[in-house]
Design an enzyme around this catalytic site. Sequence first.
Site, PDB file in Angstrom:
ATOM      1  N   CYS A   1       0.809  -1.214   0.000  1.00 55.70           N
ATOM      2  CA  CYS A   1       0.000   0.000   0.000  1.00 55.70           C
ATOM      3  C   CYS A   1       0.848   1.272   0.000  1.00 55.70           C
ATOM      4  O   CYS A   1       1.412   1.634  -1.020  1.00 55.70           O
ATOM      5  CB  CYS A   1      -0.970  -0.026   1.175  1.00 55.70           C
ATOM      6  SG  CYS A   1      -2.372   1.102   1.018  1.00 55.70           S
TER       7      CYS A   1
ATOM      8  N   HIS B   1      -3.674  -6.163   2.030  1.00 51.31           N
ATOM      9  CA  HIS B   1      -3.467  -6.203   3.475  1.00 51.31           C
ATOM     10  C   HIS B   1      -3.953  -7.562   3.972  1.00 51.31           C
ATOM     11  O   HIS B   1      -4.106  -8.490   3.209  1.00 51.31           O
ATOM     12  CB  HIS B   1      -4.265  -5.091   4.164  1.00 51.31           C
ATOM     13  CG  HIS B   1      -3.851  -3.707   3.767  1.00 51.31           C
ATOM     14  ND1 HIS B   1      -2.691  -3.122   4.213  1.00 51.31           N
ATOM     15  CD2 HIS B   1      -4.453  -2.788   2.964  1.00 51.31           C
ATOM     16  CE1 HIS B   1      -2.593  -1.888   3.721  1.00 51.31           C
ATOM     17  NE2 HIS B   1      -3.638  -1.673   2.957  1.00 51.31           N
TER      18      HIS B   1
END
Length: 238
Positions: free
Chosen positions: A92, A189
Amino acid sequence: MTLNILHLYPKEMNLYGDHGNVLALKRRCEWRGIDTKVYAYEPGDEIPDDIDIIFGGGGQDSGQSKIEEDLMKIAPKLKAMVEDGMPTLVICGVYQLFGKYFHTHEDKMIDGIDVMNLYTEAGPTRLIGNITIESPQFGEIVGYENHSGLTYIENKDAAFGKVVVGAGNNGTDGTEGMIYKNCIGTYLHGPILPKNPKVADYIIEKAIERKTGEKANLAPLDDTIEERAHKVSASRPR
């Protein structure tokens, strides 16, 4: 043998359980009798010379701004490590900053360190939900994405995987993440490694091979729990 893990900016870039990836690497090494040591790197620290694995997690735009100046200072060393084949996992926020730049909602340009040939533009909405991708190298990979940045990679063949369920890099071109040499960038994630042990073992194998100059032969592990977590994640609706 000890594998040394460099954890970049754990205070600023550690959203959505990303620290669990470091724990997964440590545990899968320990189960095989391989020692590990984790170096938590924060702005102003020195990077040890004997690093074997690099990891960086997700964070808010404000967190990226906080680390921007320091990241540029250590960029030459990080780039040299990646170019030398060091196994690296960036997620990310750090994934975005391993590219050319991130253009934020506030019209601010946050410079990246240009390790990977990609750039990120702020999108109008957040891309949130369970995600499944198909990787030519690893097969089915599952995770959870939560990002508003839209990332575009120059070479779609270099993507970490093809989106099966979810948005991926930008919600339009069907790509998710990117692989350059042994550096994996992704929006997944979850954390990603406990539910995708093939990816974790790939990182460990490459670290051993780079350190020893010999092919790694990892002892097999009982991944029943990991496989169950993978299946549950893959079965969840978007």
